[in-house]
Design a protein around this motif. Sequence first.
Motif, PDB file in Angstrom:
ATOM      1  N   TYR A 158      -1.762 -30.231  33.922  1.00 42.45           N
ATOM      2  CA  TYR A 158      -1.693 -31.516  33.862  1.00 42.45           C
ATOM      3  C   TYR A 158       0.348 -32.174  33.871  1.00 42.45           C
ATOM      4  N   PHE A 159       0.719 -31.536  32.438  1.00 42.53           N
ATOM      5  CA  PHE A 159       1.637 -32.511  32.543  1.00 42.53           C
ATOM      6  C   PHE A 159       2.756 -31.949  33.568  1.00 42.53           C
ATOM      7  N   VAL A 160       2.890 -30.727  33.856  1.00 47.70           N
ATOM      8  CA  VAL A 160       3.622 -30.102  34.763  1.00 47.70           C
ATOM      9  C   VAL A 160       3.685 -30.653  35.844  1.00 47.70           C
ATOM     10  N   ALA A 161       2.026 -31.093  37.152  1.00 44.15           N
ATOM     11  CA  ALA A 161       1.732 -31.902  37.479  1.00 44.15           C
ATOM     12  C   ALA A 161       2.354 -33.287  37.772  1.00 44.15           C
ATOM     13  N   LYS A 162       2.087 -33.801  36.556  1.00 45.31           N
ATOM     14  CA  LYS A 162       2.545 -35.317  36.406  1.00 45.31           C
ATOM     15  C   LYS A 162       4.267 -35.494  36.487  1.00 45.31           C
ATOM     16  N   ARG A 163       4.748 -34.607  35.417  1.00 46.29           N
ATOM     17  CA  ARG A 163       6.016 -34.680  35.225  1.00 46.29           C
ATOM     18  C   ARG A 163       6.675 -33.934  37.004  1.00 46.29           C
ATOM     19  N   ASN A 164       6.407 -33.559  37.867  1.00 46.23           N
ATOM     20  CA  ASN A 164       6.497 -33.919  39.472  1.00 46.23           C
ATOM     21  C   ASN A 164       6.129 -35.062  40.025  1.00 46.23           C
ATOM     22  N   PHE A 165       4.982 -35.337  39.364  1.00 46.60           N
ATOM     23  CA  PHE A 165       4.723 -36.653  40.479  1.00 46.60           C
ATOM     24  C   PHE A 165       5.429 -38.049  39.628  1.00 46.60           C
ATOM     25  N   LEU A 166       5.846 -37.485  38.481  1.00 42.42           N
ATOM     26  CA  LEU A 166       6.963 -39.018  38.556  1.00 42.42           C
ATOM     27  C   LEU A 166       8.185 -38.957  38.901  1.00 42.42           C
ATOM     28  N   ASP A 167       9.273 -37.269  39.022  1.00 46.23           N
ATOM     29  CA  ASP A 167       9.931 -37.045  39.262  1.00 46.23           C
ATOM     30  C   ASP A 167      10.638 -37.154  40.975  1.00 46.23           C
ATOM     31  N   GLN A 168       9.108 -37.280  41.687  1.00 40.66           N
ATOM     32  CA  GLN A 168       9.330 -37.433  43.040  1.00 40.66           C
ATOM     33  C   GLN A 168       9.179 -39.535  42.800  1.00 40.66           C
ATOM     34  N   ASP A 169       8.390 -39.942  42.287  1.00 40.31           N
ATOM     35  CA  ASP A 169       8.618 -41.314  42.445  1.00 40.31           C
ATOM     36  C   ASP A 169      10.087 -41.781  42.449  1.00 40.31           C
ATOM     37  N   SER A 170      10.410 -41.233  40.833  1.00 37.48           N
ATOM     38  CA  SER A 170      11.517 -41.735  40.731  1.00 37.48           C
ATOM     39  C   SER A 170      13.181 -41.296  41.982  1.00 37.48           C
ATOM     40  N   LEU A 171      12.855 -40.443  42.583  1.00 39.83           N
ATOM     41  CA  LEU A 171      13.601 -40.332  43.394  1.00 39.83           C
ATOM     42  C   LEU A 171      13.334 -40.661  44.963  1.00 39.83           C
ATOM     43  N   GLY A 172      11.836 -41.359  44.978  1.00 39.33           N
ATOM     44  CA  GLY A 172      11.837 -41.271  46.396  1.00 39.33           C
ATOM     45  C   GLY A 172      12.012 -43.480  45.576  1.00 39.33           C
ATOM     46  N   ALA A 173      11.831 -43.853  44.460  1.00 45.36           N
ATOM     47  CA  ALA A 173      12.967 -45.546  44.277  1.00 45.36           C
ATOM     48  C   ALA A 173      14.280 -44.792  44.919  1.00 45.36           C
ATOM     49  N   THR A 174      15.380 -44.004  44.166  1.00 47.36           N
ATOM     50  CA  THR A 174      16.423 -44.053  44.380  1.00 47.36           C
ATOM     51  C   THR A 174      17.112 -44.086  45.412  1.00 47.36           C
ATOM     52  N   LEU A 175      16.135 -43.248  46.107  1.00 44.14           N
ATOM     53  CA  LEU A 175      16.390 -43.056  48.173  1.00 44.14           C
ATOM     54  C   LEU A 175      16.022 -44.826  48.686  1.00 44.14           C
ATOM     55  N   GLU A 176      15.253 -44.883  48.128  1.00 43.22           N
ATOM     56  CA  GLU A 176      15.123 -46.441  48.778  1.00 43.22           C
ATOM     57  C   GLU A 176      16.261 -47.200  48.726  1.00 43.22           C
ATOM     58  N   ASN A 177      16.042 -47.125  47.020  1.00 46.61           N
ATOM     59  CA  ASN A 177      17.728 -48.056  46.839  1.00 46.61           C
ATOM     60  C   ASN A 177      18.705 -47.603  47.586  1.00 46.61           C
ATOM     61  N   GLN A 178      19.114 -47.152  47.403  1.00 48.82           N
ATOM     62  CA  GLN A 178      20.138 -46.114  48.567  1.00 48.82           C
ATOM     63  C   GLN A 178      20.096 -47.315  49.637  1.00 48.82           C
ATOM     64  N   ARG A 179      18.646 -46.587  50.194  1.00 47.52           N
ATOM     65  CA  ARG A 179      18.832 -47.129  52.293  1.00 47.52           C
ATOM     66  C   ARG A 179      18.988 -49.226  51.162  1.00 47.52           C
ATOM     67  N   PHE A 180      19.438 -49.179  50.817  1.00 45.03           N
ATOM     68  CA  PHE A 180      19.446 -51.211  50.068  1.00 45.03           C
ATOM     69  C   PHE A 180      20.673 -51.124  50.015  1.00 45.03           C
ATOM     70  N   VAL A 181      21.288 -50.401  49.478  1.00 39.29           N
ATOM     71  CA  VAL A 181      22.722 -50.878  49.772  1.00 39.29           C
ATOM     72  C   VAL A 181      23.825 -50.648  50.496  1.00 39.29           C
ATOM     73  N   PHE A 182      23.008 -49.753  50.833  1.00 38.71           N
ATOM     74  CA  PHE A 182      23.834 -49.322  52.191  1.00 38.71           C
ATOM     75  C   PHE A 182      23.635 -50.551  53.684  1.00 38.71           C
ATOM     76  N   THR A 183      22.604 -50.511  53.625  1.00 37.24           N
ATOM     77  CA  THR A 183      22.115 -51.493  54.151  1.00 37.24           C
ATOM     78  C   THR A 183      23.048 -53.571  54.353  1.00 37.24           C
ATOM     79  N   VAL A 184      23.276 -53.664  53.469  1.00 39.50           N
ATOM     80  CA  VAL A 184      23.528 -54.259  52.424  1.00 39.50           C
ATOM     81  C   VAL A 184      25.801 -54.083  52.780  1.00 39.50           C
TER      82      VAL A 184
END
Length: 235
Positions: free
Chosen positions: A33-59
């Motif tokens: 459970y904790f490994v799955a939760k950690r992987n989910f949080l890591d993927q969620d954080s990576l997704g947010a980081t990549l979304e922000n990267q797209r915003f940065v380069f758009t501006v």
Amino acid sequence: MRRRQQHGGYTLIELMISIAIGLFIALGLSGIYFVAKRNFLDQDSLGATLENQRFVFTVLTDQVQTAGYYPEPMSNNSTLAFPAAANFAVGSFLFGSGNATAANDSLTIRYQARAADNLSSCTGSKHNAAAAATYSSRFEVNSSQQLICTDSDNRQSVISEDVAGFKVLYLADTDGDAAPDRYLYASSVTTAGLWASIHAVQISYRKIDREKSRGNNLVYLPMTFKKTIALRNQA
């Protein structure tokens, strides 16, 4: 003679073994459970980081490609539209600071706009002047590791958090043949007087991993975000 009825049951040892097996299974499931939760949080954080990267380069792309724009090109030119001001030479619309060893660079652009052009500053403010006016946008990393933009009215907008190593290289025409041939840091562009000969900028930055960083010991995400942006309004 009546036989005594036998009642089955578990011995103490059997109960202890059963409990041990149950605990082992529970711990295993908890680990999964904790490994799955950690992987989910890591993927969620990576997704947010990549979304922000797209915003940065758009501006950044929007602003860099607006650099040097001016209305009425039939009756106007870059020399008239962009007189010498602050760090800008006559006719230039791009300026930066930084070198190979600087922790972070800065980038400033300027352009002209009027209400009919439907342009906005890096902070999202519309340019509603009836006649053409000159505007600027400055990108830099502040002391809080925020990538910020400051517009002509000194309004600021945070483009990204936890930024380090914001670097800008400038693709310059160093031999005057109208063909860009070399990437330079801002300090070298200034020394060579080549701000009017820049054809593209290459912007890169890293993100700080706050979960792994401790105090001043910063840990960075294992990727560097990079993009090359061509200037549209370079002759």
